[in-house]
Design a protein around this motif. Structure first.
Motif, PDB file in Angstrom:
ATOM      1  N   TYR A  93       0.856  -1.183   0.000  1.00 50.86           N
ATOM      2  CA  TYR A  93       0.000   0.000   0.000  1.00 50.86           C
ATOM      3  C   TYR A  93       0.894   1.235   0.000  1.00 50.86           C
ATOM      4  CZ  TYR A  93      -3.991  -2.914   1.249  1.00 50.86           C
ATOM      5  OH  TYR A  93      -4.985  -3.855   1.248  1.00 50.86           O
ATOM      6  N   GLU A  94       0.507   2.224  -0.804  1.00 50.13           N
ATOM      7  CA  GLU A  94       1.225   3.496  -0.843  1.00 50.13           C
ATOM      8  C   GLU A  94       0.495   4.480   0.065  1.00 50.13           C
ATOM      9  OE1 GLU A  94       3.982   4.081  -2.525  1.00 50.13           O
ATOM     10  OE2 GLU A  94       4.059   2.211  -3.646  1.00 50.13           O
TER      11      GLU A  94
ATOM     12  N   GLY B 279       4.944   6.703   3.164  1.00 55.70           N
ATOM     13  CA  GLY B 279       5.735   5.746   2.399  1.00 55.70           C
ATOM     14  C   GLY B 279       4.955   4.473   2.121  1.00 55.70           C
ATOM     15  N   GLN B 280       5.661   3.416   1.892  1.00 50.82           N
ATOM     16  CA  GLN B 280       5.048   2.139   1.545  1.00 50.82           C
ATOM     17  C   GLN B 280       4.818   1.282   2.783  1.00 50.82           C
ATOM     18  OE1 GLN B 280       7.685   0.254  -1.239  1.00 50.82           O
ATOM     19  NE2 GLN B 280       6.831   1.363  -2.971  1.00 50.82           N
ATOM     20  N   VAL B 281       3.696   0.557   2.761  1.00 49.81           N
ATOM     21  CA  VAL B 281       3.402  -0.428   3.792  1.00 49.81           C
ATOM     22  C   VAL B 281       3.251  -1.771   3.092  1.00 49.81           C
ATOM     23  CG1 VAL B 281       1.764  -1.205   5.543  1.00 49.81           C
ATOM     24  CG2 VAL B 281       2.245   1.239   5.273  1.00 49.81           C
TER      25      VAL B 281
END
Length: 77
Positions: free
Chosen positions: A11-12, A16-18
């Motif tokens: 996920y964005e 940041g990204q997860v």
């Protein structure tokens, strides 16, 4: 048998990204019941949504015959 290999979901977000799922691989038998258990927020619903074709994910699900759908590979559907 249903086999899912190397499933990853990212996920964005603003921070940041997860990485909700990271290189998940699993095999399900031809018959019987399967239970997916885990704590809240561990990725159960994300896993089911990705393998069911909802949303975009990275990886594949396959058996012997492959048909591409949204980055996943479906067998016998």
């Amino acid at each position: 048998m249903l086999e899912i290999r190397h499933l990853t979901k990212i996920y964005e977000g603003q921070g940041g990204q997860v990485r909700a799922l990271d290189d998940v691989s699993v095999q399900f038998p031809d018959t019987g019941l399967v239970f997916i258990l885990g704590k809240s927020g561990c990725g159960k619903s994300t896993f089911l949504n990705c393998t069911g074709g909802a949303g975009r994910s990275y990886g594949r699900r396959d058996n012997s015959q492959r048909q591409e759908l949204k980055g996943l590979y479906w067998s016998g559907l």
